[in-house]
Design a protein around this motif. Structure first.
Motif, PDB file in Angstrom:
ATOM      1  N   HIS A  41     -13.039 -36.503  24.882  1.00  0.00           N
ATOM      2  CA  HIS A  41     -14.036 -37.181  24.042  1.00  0.00           C
ATOM      3  C   HIS A  41     -13.602 -37.310  22.586  1.00  0.00           C
ATOM      4  O   HIS A  41     -13.904 -38.304  21.940  1.00  0.00           O
ATOM      5  N   GLY A  42     -12.921 -36.305  22.065  1.00  0.00           N
ATOM      6  CA  GLY A  42     -12.587 -36.307  20.649  1.00  0.00           C
ATOM      7  C   GLY A  42     -11.245 -36.920  20.307  1.00  0.00           C
ATOM      8  O   GLY A  42     -11.027 -37.359  19.183  1.00  0.00           O
ATOM      9  N   TRP A  43     -10.324 -36.958  21.273  1.00  0.00           N
ATOM     10  CA  TRP A  43      -8.978 -37.449  20.970  1.00  0.00           C
ATOM     11  C   TRP A  43      -8.643 -38.729  21.730  1.00  0.00           C
ATOM     12  O   TRP A  43      -8.195 -39.705  21.155  1.00  0.00           O
ATOM     13  N   ILE A  44      -8.851 -38.740  23.033  1.00  0.00           N
ATOM     14  CA  ILE A  44      -8.424 -39.885  23.854  1.00  0.00           C
ATOM     15  C   ILE A  44      -9.365 -41.072  23.714  1.00  0.00           C
ATOM     16  O   ILE A  44      -8.912 -42.202  23.514  1.00  0.00           O
ATOM     17  N   VAL A  45     -10.680 -40.857  23.827  1.00  0.00           N
ATOM     18  CA  VAL A  45     -11.630 -41.976  23.771  1.00  0.00           C
ATOM     19  C   VAL A  45     -11.509 -42.767  22.467  1.00  0.00           C
ATOM     20  O   VAL A  45     -11.401 -43.988  22.505  1.00  0.00           O
ATOM     21  N   PRO A  46     -11.467 -42.130  21.292  1.00  0.00           N
ATOM     22  CA  PRO A  46     -11.359 -42.926  20.062  1.00  0.00           C
ATOM     23  C   PRO A  46     -10.015 -43.644  19.911  1.00  0.00           C
ATOM     24  O   PRO A  46      -9.917 -44.640  19.208  1.00  0.00           O
ATOM     25  N   ARG A  47      -8.968 -43.162  20.568  1.00  0.00           N
ATOM     26  CA  ARG A  47      -7.622 -43.733  20.414  1.00  0.00           C
ATOM     27  C   ARG A  47      -7.130 -44.421  21.688  1.00  0.00           C
ATOM     28  O   ARG A  47      -5.921 -44.533  21.901  1.00  0.00           O
ATOM     29  N   ILE A  48      -8.010 -44.870  22.536  1.00  0.00           N
ATOM     30  CA  ILE A  48      -7.616 -45.403  23.845  1.00  0.00           C
ATOM     31  C   ILE A  48      -6.682 -46.608  23.720  1.00  0.00           C
ATOM     32  O   ILE A  48      -5.803 -46.799  24.553  1.00  0.00           O
ATOM     33  N   GLY A  49      -6.836 -47.397  22.688  1.00  0.00           N
ATOM     34  CA  GLY A  49      -5.971 -48.564  22.514  1.00  0.00           C
ATOM     35  C   GLY A  49      -4.504 -48.199  22.357  1.00  0.00           C
ATOM     36  O   GLY A  49      -3.611 -48.960  22.745  1.00  0.00           O
ATOM     37  N   GLU A  50      -4.234 -47.024  21.806  1.00  0.00           N
ATOM     38  CA  GLU A  50      -2.854 -46.568  21.634  1.00  0.00           C
ATOM     39  C   GLU A  50      -2.182 -46.237  22.960  1.00  0.00           C
ATOM     40  O   GLU A  50      -0.957 -46.163  23.039  1.00  0.00           O
ATOM     41  N   TYR A  51      -2.960 -46.035  24.001  1.00  0.00           N
ATOM     42  CA  TYR A  51      -2.428 -45.660  25.306  1.00  0.00           C
ATOM     43  C   TYR A  51      -2.277 -46.852  26.260  1.00  0.00           C
ATOM     44  O   TYR A  51      -1.982 -46.666  27.431  1.00  0.00           O
ATOM     45  N   ARG A  52      -2.496 -48.060  25.769  1.00  0.00           N
ATOM     46  CA  ARG A  52      -2.465 -49.245  26.630  1.00  0.00           C
ATOM     47  C   ARG A  52      -1.137 -49.386  27.367  1.00  0.00           C
ATOM     48  O   ARG A  52      -1.104 -49.602  28.575  1.00  0.00           O
ATOM     49  N   ALA A  53      -0.016 -49.270  26.659  1.00  0.00           N
ATOM     50  CA  ALA A  53       1.296 -49.422  27.300  1.00  0.00           C
ATOM     51  C   ALA A  53       1.525 -48.331  28.349  1.00  0.00           C
ATOM     52  O   ALA A  53       2.056 -48.604  29.436  1.00  0.00           O
ATOM     53  N   LEU A  54       1.101 -47.114  28.055  1.00  0.00           N
ATOM     54  CA  LEU A  54       1.244 -46.021  29.014  1.00  0.00           C
ATOM     55  C   LEU A  54       0.398 -46.269  30.259  1.00  0.00           C
ATOM     56  O   LEU A  54       0.850 -46.046  31.393  1.00  0.00           O
ATOM     57  N   ILE A  55      -0.826 -46.744  30.071  1.00  0.00           N
ATOM     58  CA  ILE A  55      -1.713 -47.041  31.198  1.00  0.00           C
ATOM     59  C   ILE A  55      -1.122 -48.156  32.052  1.00  0.00           C
ATOM     60  O   ILE A  55      -1.135 -48.084  33.286  1.00  0.00           O
ATOM     61  N   GLU A  56      -0.586 -49.208  31.411  1.00  0.00           N
ATOM     62  CA  GLU A  56       0.062 -50.293  32.156  1.00  0.00           C
ATOM     63  C   GLU A  56       1.225 -49.753  32.985  1.00  0.00           C
ATOM     64  O   GLU A  56       1.384 -50.103  34.156  1.00  0.00           O
ATOM     65  N   ALA A  57       2.045 -48.912  32.378  1.00  0.00           N
ATOM     66  CA  ALA A  57       3.212 -48.362  33.074  1.00  0.00           C
ATOM     67  C   ALA A  57       2.796 -47.499  34.259  1.00  0.00           C
ATOM     68  O   ALA A  57       3.356 -47.627  35.355  1.00  0.00           O
ATOM     69  N   ARG A  58       1.812 -46.624  34.061  1.00  0.00           N
ATOM     70  CA  ARG A  58       1.356 -45.748  35.162  1.00  0.00           C
ATOM     71  C   ARG A  58       0.716 -46.549  36.294  1.00  0.00           C
ATOM     72  O   ARG A  58       0.926 -46.250  37.460  1.00  0.00           O
ATOM     73  N   ALA A  59      -0.068 -47.565  35.948  1.00  0.00           N
ATOM     74  CA  ALA A  59      -0.685 -48.396  36.981  1.00  0.00           C
ATOM     75  C   ALA A  59       0.396 -49.160  37.745  1.00  0.00           C
ATOM     76  O   ALA A  59       0.328 -49.287  38.975  1.00  0.00           O
ATOM     77  N   GLY A  60       1.399 -49.658  37.035  1.00  0.00           N
ATOM     78  CA  GLY A  60       2.503 -50.357  37.688  1.00  0.00           C
ATOM     79  C   GLY A  60       3.279 -49.448  38.619  1.00  0.00           C
ATOM     80  O   GLY A  60       3.674 -49.855  39.722  1.00  0.00           O
ATOM     81  N   GLN A  61       3.502 -48.196  38.209  1.00  0.00           N
ATOM     82  CA  GLN A  61       4.197 -47.236  39.068  1.00  0.00           C
ATOM     83  C   GLN A  61       3.380 -46.941  40.321  1.00  0.00           C
ATOM     84  O   GLN A  61       3.926 -46.858  41.418  1.00  0.00           O
ATOM     85  N   ALA A  62       2.085 -46.773  40.158  1.00  0.00           N
ATOM     86  CA  ALA A  62       1.224 -46.446  41.291  1.00  0.00           C
ATOM     87  C   ALA A  62       1.154 -47.581  42.301  1.00  0.00           C
ATOM     88  O   ALA A  62       1.146 -47.351  43.507  1.00  0.00           O
TER      89      ALA A  62
END
Length: 167
Positions: A41-62
């Protein structure tokens, strides 16, 4: 005459020790879960946009296919954070758009994180490419679903979610 007080038996002492250790472990587990939830809640939710490339990569791997996210945002309403993905595109092996999801909203909970899924999954206006090749294979969203005796891991995961809404 008074009798000396009875001493606890060895078994009773072990029960007390075991109860203390169990209580300590439960408190430690509660602390770890609280810290993890606070970090979410305090770190990931406010900065979720910074994780976009990582989320794309993990979804692509899966999935085994490239995934593109147009936008991502998050908000916290009480204990359950909600993530909204905009313009999610799954590309097939030839780089063509196989699946387009204009809006995806997901809610996660501690229970859903333990099962590596979502509490709620809402998909608005999906556009799916379905193809049948000359050799009889059926491709849905760039994934071969006609393999004999094999299930699609993506479909199995989707249908394992507690609540899915496709509109």
């Amino acid at each position: 005459m008074t009798e000396p007080p009875a001493h606890p038996t060895r078994l009773l002492r072990w029960v007390v020790v075991l109860a203390r250790w169990s209580l300590g472990l439960m408190l430690a587990l509660g602390l770890v879960l609280t810290l993890a939830w606070g970090t979410l809640h305090g770190w990931i939710v406010p900065r979720i946009g910074e994780y976009r490339a990582l989320i794309e990569a993990r979804a692509g791997q899966a999935l085994g296919l490239p995934v593109r996210l147009g936008a991502i945002s998050a908000r916290t309403e009480g204990l359950i954070p909600t993530f909204e993905l905009g313009d999610v595109v799954l590309l097939d092996a030839k780089g063509r758009q196989a699946l387009r999801l204009p809006q995806v909203v997901v809610a996660i909970s501690p229970r859903s994180l333990l099962s590596r899924g979502f509490e709620q999954l809402f998909i608005q206006g999906p556009q799916v490419d379905v193809r049948r090749t000359a050799d009889g294979h059926i491709w849905v969203a760039g994934l071969d679903v006609s393999a004999a005796g094999e299930g699609s891991g993506a479909a199995d995961w989707l249908f394992a979610q507690p609540e899915v809404v496709v509109r």
